[in-house]
Enzyme design. Structure first.
Site, PDB file in Angstrom:
ATOM      1  N   PRO A   1       0.836  -1.214   0.000  1.00 20.88           N
ATOM      2  CA  PRO A   1       0.000   0.000   0.000  1.00 20.88           C
ATOM      3  C   PRO A   1       0.867   1.258   0.000  1.00 20.88           C
ATOM      4  O   PRO A   1       1.864   1.341   0.704  1.00 20.88           O
ATOM      5  CB  PRO A   1      -0.799  -0.114   1.295  1.00 20.88           C
ATOM      6  CG  PRO A   1      -0.021  -1.042   2.158  1.00 20.88           C
ATOM      7  CD  PRO A   1       0.733  -1.961   1.252  1.00 20.88           C
ATOM      8  N   GLU A   2       0.471   2.209  -0.831  1.00 20.14           N
ATOM      9  CA  GLU A   2       1.168   3.497  -0.878  1.00 20.14           C
ATOM     10  C   GLU A   2       0.392   4.497  -0.022  1.00 20.14           C
ATOM     11  O   GLU A   2      -0.721   4.220   0.426  1.00 20.14           O
ATOM     12  CB  GLU A   2       1.233   3.988  -2.334  1.00 20.14           C
ATOM     13  CG  GLU A   2       2.046   3.083  -3.247  1.00 20.14           C
ATOM     14  CD  GLU A   2       3.520   3.463  -3.296  1.00 20.14           C
ATOM     15  OE1 GLU A   2       3.916   4.438  -2.619  1.00 20.14           O
ATOM     16  OE2 GLU A   2       4.265   2.780  -4.008  1.00 20.14           O
TER      17      GLU A   2
END
Ligand SMILES: [Zn+2]
Length: 280
Positions: free
Chosen positions: A2-3
């Site tokens: 996840p960014e």
């Protein structure tokens, strides 16, 4: 992995089920994730009211009414699933389950266990070993061209590598660094210290815009940030340059047959995508 924009949508999605609610029951199904969980973890959470849910870089901060903060990182593949007690029983990778006084459940599912959780006194949060060295928050009010310029001053590394350094800006990953440099019109190979003045203004603005657009796109593609499965967060997005080697540049009317389109190079063992005509 996840960014930052995905973590932001997860934080927004956790607010409705958790904020103002009491953690009536906390189930801890392992002693460790990436690191050992703190002593008496479930017992210390149980009975606490959630004051607010916030984010720092890619960390989720669940502030509790006794001043402690539940610090979470999703690692490579961790997920937050919002459901209720009538839903299917927890799966083998649902390691931590928070059940609120309204019967909502938040399950932390992490098959690879690169995620982490810790309980930290609020006053000690900024000096926590995982947060102490983080640079400014790119979506925070304090982030600006001059602040970024100050962080880049004296750094001879390429701007691409500098932006990947969490001490320069917190929470930026490879995709968003490539995209931000494209919109700022800056070559990823440029020495970081040369990004000052108007260039730094342009870059700070591009970073904010790229992150905000992704948060908006991710949020609008999920109903109230929660998918039908109850899962929060991960979303697909269309990139201008990332992963588009050989494609026409969306910023120039360039002739791909002549220019080769978007270029891919490797910097610090990571792929960089950019337009050689537009980014200087
Ligand atoms: Zn171009």
């Amino acid at each position: 992995m996840p960014e930052l924009p995905e973590v932001e949508t997860i934080v927004r999605g956790l607010r409705a089920p958790l904020e103002g609610r009491v953690l009536a029951r906390v189930v801890q199904r392992r002693a460790d994730l990436r690191f050992p969980l703190p002593h008496d973890f479930a017992a210390r959470l149980q009975g606490r009211r959630v004051a607010r849910v916030a984010r720092r870089a890619k960390y989720i901060l669940i502030h509790l009414d006794d001043g402690e903060v539940l610090l979470c990182h999703l690692g490579m593949s961790g997920r937050m699933i919002v459901t209720d007690e009538d839903a299917a029983p927890p799966g083998p990778h649902d390691h931590i389950i928070l059940v609120t006084d309204r019967g909502a459940e938040v399950r932390f599912c992490d098959p690879r266990r690169f995620g982490m959780m810790d309980l930290v006194a609020g006053a000690a949060l900024e000096s926590h070993r995982l947060l102490a060295d983080l640079g400014p928050e790119p979506l925070g009010n304090e982030f600006s061209g001059p602040v970024l310029a100050g962080r880049l001053a004296g750094r001879r590394a390429p701007i691409k590598a500098a932006l990947m350094d969490q001490r320069v800006v917190a929470g930026l990953g490879n995709i968003y660094v490539c995209e931000s440099l494209f919109f700022a019109g800056l070559s990823p190979r440029r020495a970081a210290y040369t990004v000052q003045g108007r260039r730094a203004e342009r870059l700070a603005g591009a970073i904010r815009q790229v992150l905000n657009r992704a948060v908006e796109a991710g949020g609008s593609s999920l109903r109230d940030y929660v998918q039908a499965s109850g899962e929060l967060g991960y979303f697909q997005h269309d990139w201008a340059v990332y992963g588009r080697a050989g494609a026409p540049c969306p910023g120039c009317a360039c002739d791909v047959a002549r220019t080769g389109g978007i270029r891919r190079i490797v910097q610090s063992n990571r792929s960089t995508f950019y337009c050689g005509a537009r980014q200087r």
